[in-house]
Design a protein around this motif. Structure first.
Motif, PDB file in Angstrom:
ATOM      1  N   MET A   1       0.855  -1.180   0.000  1.00  0.00           N
ATOM      2  CA  MET A   1       0.000   0.000   0.000  1.00  0.00           C
ATOM      3  C   MET A   1       0.895   1.234   0.000  1.00  0.00           C
ATOM      4  O   MET A   1       1.734   1.393   0.882  1.00  0.00           O
ATOM      5  CB  MET A   1      -0.893  -0.054   1.247  1.00  0.00           C
ATOM      6  CG  MET A   1      -1.788   1.127   1.416  1.00  0.00           C
ATOM      7  SD  MET A   1      -2.899   0.797   2.820  1.00  0.00           S
ATOM      8  CE  MET A   1      -3.552   2.399   3.001  1.00  0.00           C
ATOM      9  N   PRO A   2       0.707   2.172  -0.952  1.00  0.00           N
ATOM     10  CA  PRO A   2       1.553   3.358  -1.000  1.00  0.00           C
ATOM     11  C   PRO A   2       1.272   4.270   0.177  1.00  0.00           C
ATOM     12  O   PRO A   2       0.147   4.385   0.627  1.00  0.00           O
ATOM     13  CB  PRO A   2       1.180   4.026  -2.326  1.00  0.00           C
ATOM     14  CG  PRO A   2      -0.146   3.457  -2.712  1.00  0.00           C
ATOM     15  CD  PRO A   2      -0.274   2.135  -2.037  1.00  0.00           C
ATOM     16  N   SER A   3       2.322   4.922   0.664  1.00  0.00           N
ATOM     17  CA  SER A   3       2.141   5.833   1.793  1.00  0.00           C
ATOM     18  C   SER A   3       1.567   7.151   1.289  1.00  0.00           C
ATOM     19  O   SER A   3       1.761   7.538   0.142  1.00  0.00           O
ATOM     20  CB  SER A   3       3.472   6.072   2.503  1.00  0.00           C
ATOM     21  OG  SER A   3       4.350   6.741   1.637  1.00  0.00           O
ATOM     22  N   ALA A   4       0.863   7.809   2.158  1.00  0.00           N
ATOM     23  CA  ALA A   4       0.256   9.092   1.801  1.00  0.00           C
ATOM     24  C   ALA A   4       1.355  10.129   1.627  1.00  0.00           C
ATOM     25  O   ALA A   4       2.367  10.112   2.328  1.00  0.00           O
ATOM     26  CB  ALA A   4      -0.708   9.528   2.902  1.00  0.00           C
ATOM     27  N   SER A   5       1.153  11.007   0.667  1.00  0.00           N
ATOM     28  CA  SER A   5       2.165  12.044   0.454  1.00  0.00           C
ATOM     29  C   SER A   5       1.645  13.384   0.955  1.00  0.00           C
ATOM     30  O   SER A   5       0.440  13.630   1.008  1.00  0.00           O
ATOM     31  CB  SER A   5       2.534  12.134  -1.025  1.00  0.00           C
ATOM     32  OG  SER A   5       1.407  12.521  -1.785  1.00  0.00           O
ATOM     33  N   VAL A   6       2.571  14.227   1.284  1.00  0.00           N
ATOM     34  CA  VAL A   6       2.242  15.557   1.780  1.00  0.00           C
ATOM     35  C   VAL A   6       1.904  16.443   0.584  1.00  0.00           C
ATOM     36  O   VAL A   6       2.695  16.514  -0.369  1.00  0.00           O
ATOM     37  CB  VAL A   6       3.432  16.156   2.570  1.00  0.00           C
ATOM     38  CG1 VAL A   6       3.122  17.565   3.030  1.00  0.00           C
ATOM     39  CG2 VAL A   6       3.777  15.274   3.745  1.00  0.00           C
ATOM     40  N   PRO A   7       0.741  17.079   0.603  1.00  0.00           N
ATOM     41  CA  PRO A   7       0.393  17.937  -0.530  1.00  0.00           C
ATOM     42  C   PRO A   7       1.355  19.132  -0.623  1.00  0.00           C
ATOM     43  O   PRO A   7       1.840  19.636   0.383  1.00  0.00           O
ATOM     44  CB  PRO A   7      -1.031  18.391  -0.214  1.00  0.00           C
ATOM     45  CG  PRO A   7      -1.201  18.198   1.250  1.00  0.00           C
ATOM     46  CD  PRO A   7      -0.273  17.087   1.642  1.00  0.00           C
ATOM     47  N   ALA A   8       1.631  19.575  -1.840  1.00  0.00           N
ATOM     48  CA  ALA A   8       2.534  20.708  -2.065  1.00  0.00           C
ATOM     49  C   ALA A   8       1.783  22.027  -2.060  1.00  0.00           C
ATOM     50  O   ALA A   8       2.361  23.076  -1.771  1.00  0.00           O
ATOM     51  CB  ALA A   8       3.277  20.538  -3.388  1.00  0.00           C
ATOM     52  N   THR A   9       0.478  21.964  -2.381  1.00  0.00           N
ATOM     53  CA  THR A   9      -0.322  23.190  -2.428  1.00  0.00           C
ATOM     54  C   THR A   9      -1.689  22.946  -1.806  1.00  0.00           C
ATOM     55  O   THR A   9      -2.156  21.804  -1.727  1.00  0.00           O
ATOM     56  CB  THR A   9      -0.530  23.684  -3.887  1.00  0.00           C
ATOM     57  OG1 THR A   9      -1.235  22.684  -4.609  1.00  0.00           O
ATOM     58  CG2 THR A   9       0.786  24.012  -4.562  1.00  0.00           C
ATOM     59  N   THR A  10      -2.333  24.028  -1.423  1.00  0.00           N
ATOM     60  CA  THR A  10      -3.699  23.964  -0.908  1.00  0.00           C
ATOM     61  C   THR A  10      -4.650  23.794  -2.094  1.00  0.00           C
ATOM     62  O   THR A  10      -4.232  23.909  -3.252  1.00  0.00           O
ATOM     63  CB  THR A  10      -4.070  25.259  -0.154  1.00  0.00           C
ATOM     64  OG1 THR A  10      -4.117  26.333  -1.099  1.00  0.00           O
ATOM     65  CG2 THR A  10      -3.079  25.568   0.956  1.00  0.00           C
ATOM     66  N   ARG A  11      -5.932  23.556  -1.820  1.00  0.00           N
ATOM     67  CA  ARG A  11      -6.931  23.459  -2.890  1.00  0.00           C
ATOM     68  C   ARG A  11      -6.975  24.748  -3.700  1.00  0.00           C
ATOM     69  O   ARG A  11      -7.252  24.728  -4.886  1.00  0.00           O
ATOM     70  CB  ARG A  11      -8.314  23.156  -2.305  1.00  0.00           C
ATOM     71  CG  ARG A  11      -8.456  21.743  -1.797  1.00  0.00           C
ATOM     72  CD  ARG A  11      -9.890  21.410  -1.410  1.00  0.00           C
ATOM     73  NE  ARG A  11     -10.459  22.334  -0.437  1.00  0.00           N
ATOM     74  CZ  ARG A  11     -10.434  22.160   0.881  1.00  0.00           C
ATOM     75  NH1 ARG A  11      -9.850  21.091   1.387  1.00  0.00           N
ATOM     76  NH2 ARG A  11     -10.974  23.032   1.697  1.00  0.00           N
TER      77      ARG A  11
END
Length: 189
Positions: A1-11
């Motif tokens: 299962m791939p680990s969650a990544s930290v988003p680079a930008t907000t919505r």
């Protein structure tokens, strides 16, 4: 299962900056600063915890920023209605303020009353605190319209409010945290 990544930008497309701190043990904080969503986390967080908390805090920031502005007159009206209800319930309707309003200029008090003018002001720092805490501060100031000092007669006026001691402890903790610059969410160790 791939680990969650930290988003680079907000919505909304604003950049996200994650700051890890060895001094930060349990708290997570997020603010918009100069067009950047800055999220501060403890240095010991795993990548999965970082991804989870960054997303959670950015969501909170964006929700707060998207909330419609509060009409001060409407907010004050709701406060006046609440004051009238608390006075009826706990003070036999004896406290009748001329005005009750939120203010942003109280830095060392949660509220204040001017008995001679019948006015009550509550610090906007109370906004977001539990209703029973805000009710306690409002009731405290209503009692000051009847008894200006903090003597035995004053405290007798507050005896029937069931959350007096708990609210005082809550506010004491909030003041302690604020004085030390503690902010953000607490998590279970």
């Amino acid at each position: 299962m791939p680990s969650a990544s930290v988003p680079a930008t907000t919505r909304a497309g604003l950049p996200i900056e994650v700051r890890r701190s060895a001094r930060r043990k349990r708290t997570v904080n997020a603010v918009f600063r100069d067009g950047v969503a800055v999220v501060s986390i403890p240095a010991h967080f795993t990548k999965a915890q970082e991804a989870e908390w960054v997303q959670r805090m950015v969501d909170k920031l964006e929700t707060r920023a998207a909330a419609p502005p509060v009409d001060p007159a409407e907010a004050d009206s709701g406060l006046a209605e609440r004051a009238a209800e608390l006075s009826r319930r706990y003070l036999k309707g004896a406290a009748r303020p001329v005005s009750v309003r939120w203010v942003a200029n109280q830095n060392s008090r949660w509220g204040s009353a001017t008995p001679a003018r019948g006015t009550i002001r509550l610090s906007d720092k109370l906004i977001g605190m539990p209703a029973w805490v805000v009710d306690y501060v409002l009731l405290h100031e209503l009692a000051h319209l009847l008894e200006p000092s903090h003597g035995p007669k004053f405290w007798r006026l507050l005896e029937s409010y069931p959350h007096t001691e708990t609210a005082k402890a809550y506010l004491s903790g909030a003041a302690y945290a604020s004085a030390r610059g503690l902010k953000g969410e607490m998590s279970e160790g």
